[in-house]
Design a protein around this motif. Structure first.
Motif, PDB file in Angstrom:
ATOM      1  N   LEU A  32       0.838  -1.198   0.000  1.00  0.00           N
ATOM      2  CA  LEU A  32       0.000   0.000   0.000  1.00  0.00           C
ATOM      3  C   LEU A  32       0.878   1.256   0.000  1.00  0.00           C
ATOM      4  O   LEU A  32       0.600   2.224  -0.717  1.00  0.00           O
ATOM      5  CB  LEU A  32      -0.921   0.005   1.214  1.00  0.00           C
ATOM      6  N   PHE A  33       1.951   1.224   0.782  1.00  0.00           N
ATOM      7  CA  PHE A  33       2.878   2.361   0.828  1.00  0.00           C
ATOM      8  C   PHE A  33       3.511   2.603  -0.542  1.00  0.00           C
ATOM      9  O   PHE A  33       3.628   3.740  -0.997  1.00  0.00           O
ATOM     10  CB  PHE A  33       3.969   2.100   1.872  1.00  0.00           C
ATOM     11  N   ILE A  34       3.921   1.515  -1.214  1.00  0.00           N
ATOM     12  CA  ILE A  34       4.528   1.645  -2.544  1.00  0.00           C
ATOM     13  C   ILE A  34       3.512   2.200  -3.534  1.00  0.00           C
ATOM     14  O   ILE A  34       3.836   3.063  -4.369  1.00  0.00           O
ATOM     15  CB  ILE A  34       5.066   0.284  -3.027  1.00  0.00           C
ATOM     16  N   GLY A  35       2.274   1.723  -3.450  1.00  0.00           N
ATOM     17  CA  GLY A  35       1.225   2.229  -4.332  1.00  0.00           C
ATOM     18  C   GLY A  35       0.988   3.716  -4.144  1.00  0.00           C
ATOM     19  O   GLY A  35       0.846   4.473  -5.112  1.00  0.00           O
ATOM     20  N   ILE A  36       0.955   4.147  -2.871  1.00  0.00           N
ATOM     21  CA  ILE A  36       0.772   5.569  -2.572  1.00  0.00           C
ATOM     22  C   ILE A  36       1.945   6.381  -3.120  1.00  0.00           C
ATOM     23  O   ILE A  36       1.757   7.460  -3.700  1.00  0.00           O
ATOM     24  CB  ILE A  36       0.627   5.782  -1.054  1.00  0.00           C
ATOM     25  N   ALA A  37       3.178   5.874  -2.935  1.00  0.00           N
ATOM     26  CA  ALA A  37       4.365   6.588  -3.399  1.00  0.00           C
ATOM     27  C   ALA A  37       4.345   6.764  -4.919  1.00  0.00           C
ATOM     28  O   ALA A  37       4.631   7.853  -5.434  1.00  0.00           O
ATOM     29  CB  ALA A  37       5.622   5.833  -2.970  1.00  0.00           C
ATOM     30  N   ILE A  38       4.000   5.703  -5.643  1.00  0.00           N
ATOM     31  CA  ILE A  38       3.953   5.784  -7.110  1.00  0.00           C
ATOM     32  C   ILE A  38       2.840   6.720  -7.562  1.00  0.00           C
ATOM     33  O   ILE A  38       3.007   7.524  -8.491  1.00  0.00           O
ATOM     34  CB  ILE A  38       3.775   4.383  -7.732  1.00  0.00           C
ATOM     35  N   ALA A  39       1.685   6.626  -6.886  1.00  0.00           N
ATOM     36  CA  ALA A  39       0.559   7.488  -7.241  1.00  0.00           C
ATOM     37  C   ALA A  39       0.914   8.958  -7.027  1.00  0.00           C
ATOM     38  O   ALA A  39       0.596   9.817  -7.860  1.00  0.00           O
ATOM     39  CB  ALA A  39      -0.672   7.105  -6.418  1.00  0.00           C
ATOM     40  N   LEU A  40       1.582   9.258  -5.904  1.00  0.00           N
ATOM     41  CA  LEU A  40       1.981  10.631  -5.624  1.00  0.00           C
ATOM     42  C   LEU A  40       3.042  11.124  -6.614  1.00  0.00           C
ATOM     43  O   LEU A  40       3.030  12.285  -7.033  1.00  0.00           O
ATOM     44  CB  LEU A  40       2.504  10.749  -4.194  1.00  0.00           C
ATOM     45  N   TYR A  41       3.947  10.227  -6.988  1.00  0.00           N
ATOM     46  CA  TYR A  41       4.971  10.583  -7.987  1.00  0.00           C
ATOM     47  C   TYR A  41       4.310  10.975  -9.305  1.00  0.00           C
ATOM     48  O   TYR A  41       4.650  11.996  -9.911  1.00  0.00           O
ATOM     49  CB  TYR A  41       5.911   9.396  -8.193  1.00  0.00           C
ATOM     50  N   GLY A  42       3.366  10.153  -9.736  1.00  0.00           N
ATOM     51  CA  GLY A  42       2.686  10.451 -10.999  1.00  0.00           C
ATOM     52  C   GLY A  42       1.835  11.702 -10.909  1.00  0.00           C
ATOM     53  O   GLY A  42       1.838  12.539 -11.821  1.00  0.00           O
TER      54      GLY A  42
END
Length: 289
Positions: A105-115
């Motif tokens: 979930l943390f990785i998903g949030i990080a990628i989503a925020l990056y994009g």
């Protein structure tokens, strides 16, 4: 050749006399001259990068918050997926079955925020470029980051809310036509407000807010039109692609859909620039500088 040249000369004189022709031609001309398609491509890249992680995070959080109300969860999911004219069922099947927790979930949030940050930064760069703001007059890193956060919050929440409203009008049958029209108009007004605020955050303060309103109206109207005819556009674009690309047809459809919205947004900005700076009528035979 002389006949063709005479026809072009006649059309050039006609569009210079009539604003209903000259204004859109000037907008299209400036869009090409500014190479705005490259900005749209960059926005599309970051949009595609953030899309699936964002949906994964959204579905996971929604599942945690609505464990005892699966019907409400399904209604929200259906409303969000209504935003995507490309096979919503395929998206649902590939993402909804995955419930991210902990590290995933943390990785998903990080990628989503990056994009999402990439989209906001690209939009700022595009808007300031189209307004021809010199780089030394643009916001510094910290101000750009703050503006990007505002764009993410306002643009993201506004998009989700208007999508839910439009989906609601399509799914209700008990209410009359008048009620549906009222909800649709409310969604349009909300979209206009969101685009005005996003354009404000994406452009330096020297560009007055009142200059941004016309483009915001155009963007809001066309985004809602895309919601209505998007499915037809995607199917027409990819009706043969699925035979050759299979599962990649979904990817191509999503890229096409995001790029189309990016183009609409940048054309709306160009409308503001051409109107405010009175860059029309444009001589079609004018030599570039």
């Amino acid at each position: 050749m002389k006949i063709i040249d005479n026809l072009f000369q006649s059309f050039n004189k006609l569009q210079k006399k009539h604003h209903i022709l000259g204004f859109p031609i000037a907008v299209f001309n400036k869009y090409g001259k500014d190479e705005a398609g490259n900005h749209a491509a960059l926005i599309t890249y970051f949009g595609f990068v953030s899309l699936f992680p964002l949906l994964l995070v959204l579905f996971s959080v929604l599942n945690l918050l609505t464990k005892h109300n699966s019907k409400f969860e399904q209604k929200v999911i259906d409303a969000i997926l209504h935003y995507f004219p490309v096979s919503a069922q395929q998206i649902f099947n590939n993402i909804h079955g995955i419930h991210a927790t902990g590290l995933s979930l943390f990785i998903g949030i990080a990628i989503a925020l990056y994009g999402a940050r990439g989209i906001a930064n690209a939009l700022q760069n595009a808007s300031n470029s189209l307004w021809q703001i010199p780089k030394h007059e643009r916001p510094d890193f910290w101000h750009t980051t703050a503006r990007s956060i505002g764009i993410i919050i306002l643009g993201g929440s506004g998009m989700i809310l208007t999508t839910i409203l439009l989906s609601y009008t399509n799914n209700i049958s008990s209410k009359g036509l008048g009620f549906k029209v009222m909800v649709t108009l409310f969604a349009l007004l909300l979209n206009i407000l969101v685009f005005t605020m996003v354009f404000r955050l994406a452009t330096v303060k020297e560009v007055k807010t009142k200059w941004l309103f016309s483009g915001a109206v155009v963007a809001a109207v066309f985004w809602q039109i895309l919601q209505s005819v998007g499915g037809f556009l995607i199917l027409h674009q990819l009706k043969r692609s699925s035979e050759f690309y299979g599962i990649f047809a979904l990817v191509l459809g999503m890229l096409f859909w995001i790029y189309l919205q990016a183009e609409v947004t940048l054309y709306a900005i160009e409308i503001n620039v051409v109107r405010v700076k009175r860059l029309w009528p444009k001589d079609l035979f004018e030599k570039p500088n």
